[in-house]
Enzyme design. Structure first.
Site, PDB file in Angstrom:
ATOM      1  N   ALA A 192       0.824  -1.214   0.000  1.00 48.66           N
ATOM      2  CA  ALA A 192       0.000   0.000   0.000  1.00 48.66           C
ATOM      3  C   ALA A 192       0.859   1.265   0.000  1.00 48.66           C
ATOM      4  CB  ALA A 192      -0.930  -0.021   1.205  1.00 48.66           C
ATOM      5  N   HIS A 193       0.162   2.407  -0.030  1.00 48.07           N
ATOM      6  CA  HIS A 193       0.855   3.687  -0.172  1.00 48.07           C
ATOM      7  C   HIS A 193       1.741   4.006   1.032  1.00 48.07           C
ATOM      8  CE1 HIS A 193      -2.894   5.951   1.635  1.00 48.07           C
ATOM      9  NE2 HIS A 193      -2.431   5.017   2.420  1.00 48.07           N
ATOM     10  N   ASN A 194       2.874   4.645   0.717  1.00 44.54           N
ATOM     11  CA  ASN A 194       3.844   5.115   1.707  1.00 44.54           C
ATOM     12  C   ASN A 194       4.501   4.005   2.525  1.00 44.54           C
ATOM     13  OD1 ASN A 194       1.826   7.731   1.523  1.00 44.54           O
ATOM     14  ND2 ASN A 194       3.971   8.299   1.815  1.00 44.54           N
TER      15      ASN A 194
END
Length: 340
Positions: free
Chosen positions: A240-242
């Site tokens: 997922a993001h980051n």
């Protein structure tokens, strides 16, 4: 292609025991051996097959001791599994034709420099401002969005998609169906539903990373989602993001890593493991298949279960659970005696 056992030993840095002139033209599992094949023995569970295999030669460790006669030529090496991987790499290089040039129809934006030794397959799309390194292989139907960077000798197989602004290092292998840089799952709840939070970051993938088929790595909301050098991701994984994944970490199929989680270096993560968001996994941690993590994991930990816990504690609990039926019976007997 055909080699003698002695030639293979020279390539592998091994020592021949038996007929070094025997000819080898294929590789086979030890239990499925046939004349002309070379097999390997790395797992003790397969030792029985070395006495019956029809393979002409077998890679074994230097400390292997045969308990019965072996008809195959033995090639003694330090690590049979690593040696067969090395030999398969050589065979693949010899069998795979070197592709170069730009096939048509494909689209390469004006101003993109395509190195002479690069390959762009039919129906591929290369956006504006893309940077391609030497020896890059872009197979058919690959999409590279605007401003993407691809390092030297990286391979993107058919159907891989890399969204705008993402960066891929040198010597990477990106398999079919991989999506790099799709929007992270960011939505703000409102009185009427959810408002999308723009994901304006990117994905940065370091050198020597391999990403399995249909794995997805989301772009950061801000900054970058980062995959460290030497990471190996199996098929059907969600990052997922980051998130950040440290160097030389390996992750098996169907694992999922929620937003902003940081995974350390040299970790081993089994299939279907779920990591909650905003947690940290320390260097060298090992997380067994189907484990569920909701909190930080210390470096070097061995974890199993859902919710996950130390593998030794989990094993103790399993022993107690197996004993529950007999314990229940004893409690019922005691109740009867007390009632009397």
């Amino acid at each position: 292609m055909e080699f003698s056992a002695q030639q293979i030993a020279a390539l592998a840095g091994g020592v021949v025991e038996g007929d070094g002139s025997v000819k080898i033209n294929t590789i086979a599992k030890i239990e499925e051996g046939k004349p002309g094949a070379i097999s390997f023995l790395a797992n003790p569970k397969y030792t029985q097959y070395i006495y019956s295999t029809q393979s002409s030669a077998v890679l074994v460790s230097k400390d292997f001791v045969a308990e019965k006669p072996v008809s195959a030529t033995l090639i003694r090496v330090d690590d049979p599994y690593a040696t067969v991987a090395h030999l398969l790499t050589i065979a693949q290089q010899m069998m795979t034709p070197e592709k170069t040039g730009i096939e048509q129809p494909s689209y390469v934006s004006e101003g993109v420099n395509v190195p002479d030794d690069a390959y762009i397959g039919a129906f591929a799309y290369v956006g504006k401002g893309v940077s391609l390194g030497k020896g890059v292989k872009i197979y058919p139907q690959v999409y590279l969005g605007d401003g993407v960077t691809v390092g030297d000798n990286t391979v993107l197989y058919s159907g891989a998609k890399v969204y705008h602004g993402c960066k891929i290092g040198r010597g990477c292998i990106i398999h079919s169906g991989v999506v790099i840089g799709a929007d992270g799952f960011g939505f703000a709840p409102t009185a009427t539903g959810y408002d999308k939070i723009p994901q304006i970051g990117n994905v940065e993938i370091s050198d020597d990373v391999e990403i399995g088929a249909n794995t997805t790595i989301d772009r950061a909301m801000m900054g970058s989602t980062r995959i460290g050098k030497g990471v190996k991701l199996d098929n059907l994984i969600q990052i997922a993001h980051n998130c950040a994944v440290g160097e030389n970490t390996v992750m098996a199929a169907q694992a999922g890593v929620a937003g902003s989680t940081k995974v350390g270096s040299r970790c081993m993560i089994g299939g279907q493991v779920g990591l909650a968001g905003h947690i940290r996994v320390g260097d060298g941690a090992q997380i067994a298949a189907q484990s569920g993590m909701q909190k930080d994991v210390r470096s070097g930990a061995k974890i199993f279960g859902s919710p996950a816990q130390d593998v030794v504690e989990y094993a103790r609990q399993m022993v107690n659970i197996r004993n529950l039926p007999s314990l229940y019976s004893k409690v019922k007997e005691l109740e009867k005696k007390l009632n009397k």
